[in-house]
Design a protein around this motif. Structure first.
Motif, mmCIF file in Angstrom:
data_model
loop_
_atom_site.group_PDB
_atom_site.id
_atom_site.type_symbol
_atom_site.label_atom_id
_atom_site.label_comp_id
_atom_site.label_asym_id
_atom_site.label_seq_id
_atom_site.Cartn_x
_atom_site.Cartn_y
_atom_site.Cartn_z
ATOM 1 N N THR A 112 -0.968 3.566 -6.905
ATOM 2 C CA THR A 112 -0.970 3.045 -5.528
ATOM 3 C C THR A 112 -0.802 4.168 -4.512
ATOM 4 O O THR A 112 -1.485 4.210 -3.487
ATOM 5 N N ALA A 137 -5.617 1.677 -10.838
ATOM 6 C CA ALA A 137 -6.036 2.265 -9.557
ATOM 7 C C ALA A 137 -7.371 2.973 -9.749
ATOM 8 O O ALA A 137 -7.482 3.880 -10.582
ATOM 9 N N THR A 147 0.840 -1.186 0.000
ATOM 10 C CA THR A 147 0.000 0.000 0.000
ATOM 11 C C THR A 147 0.881 1.244 0.000
ATOM 12 O O THR A 147 2.038 1.211 0.427
#
Length: 267
Positions: free
Chosen positions: A204, A238, A177
């Protein structure tokens, strides 16, 4: 190099004391936070940042532009650490991600800027690689280098890298993450973090809402599309809805290239 044309400058950050030559080319003051995560990209007019089938496609996308290289050098000279991904590392087999390498004519000015900020001679280079697939003879690993990887990647790299390179495991997952990545760099004392990683890592970091600013160079080119996966855009893989908003704080021009700066707002 002739100075940038300053079209807009509404940055409310404290101005840096730039060396004379950098200030001349930048076209005035450059405000910068003491602690920030900022990303730098160059994209074509139709939003392409990379062409996976072409080696060193970033040079093609940038239009082989000295002004883009100059500004990239300034951003590197300001950084405590430069973050790159494994894909970027493979595409740049000779790069060290140092300011003087990208634009040698300003090498002394970059060095003067780092000295004035009390920074080491070069930033640490952090390579993000979940599987640990890193070429151990890559020249960047012979300097201040850090490999951020998984437990599996750390085991794979054990004893294979130069002693100058550190390996830090971020745990069992092979994907990380954005807040985990930034936390690992903050733990090493890094305040200004420059991301030169690709559009997947950028996505990310955006998803985790840890990017403060985006520096985006628009080159006067159109790259088109040759089918799925043939081009990479600024953000890949994303889902950013609700969208991240950018506030334009600076706009500079050099020839046919535009250099924009956005402060990013968290949803």
């Amino acid at each position: 190099m002739k100075p940038f044309d300053v079209l807009l400058d509404e940055t409310d950050l404290p101005p840096l004391d730039l060396p004379t030559e950098l200030a001349r080319v930048v076209g005035g003051e450059l405000g910068f936070a003491e602690e920030s995560v900022y990303a730098n990209f160059v994209a074509t007019l139709d939003g392409v940042v990379a062409v996976p089938s072409l080696p060193r496609s970033n040079e093609l996308v940038a239009g082989d532009n000295d002004a883009d290289r100059f500004l990239m050098g300034v951003l590197r000279a300001l950084a405590d650490v430069v973050l790159v991904g494994a894909g970027v590392l493979r595409e740049s087999p000779k790069s060290t991600w140092r300011a003087e390498q990208i634009y040698p004519p300003a090498a002394e000015a970059y060095a003067e800027l780092r000295r004035s900020l009390g920074l080491p001679e070069a930033p640490e280079i952090a390579v993000l690689c979940g599987w640990g697939h890193v070429d151990p003879v890559h020249p960047v690993l012979r300097g201040r280098a850090l490999v951020l990887t998984s437990d599996r990647g750390a085991a794979r790299l054990d004893g294979r890298l130069p002693t100058s390179a550190a390996v830090v495991s971020l745990g069992r997952p092979l994907r990380f993450t954005g807040d985990t990545i930034v936390a690992a760099l903050r733990a090493r004392g890094h305040r200004r973090i420059l991301s030169e990683a690709g559009p997947h890592t950028f996505g990310t970091l955006l998803k985790a809402q840890v990017i403060d600013e985006l520096f985006l160079t628009s080159s006067p080119l159109l790259a088109g599309d040759a089918g799925p996966g043939s081009r990479l855009r600024l953000v890949e893989a994303a889902d950013l809805l609700p969208p991240v908003a950018g506030r334009l704080t600076s706009l500079r021009r050099h020839g046919d290239h535009l250099f924009s700066r956005y402060a990013l707002t968290r949803p």
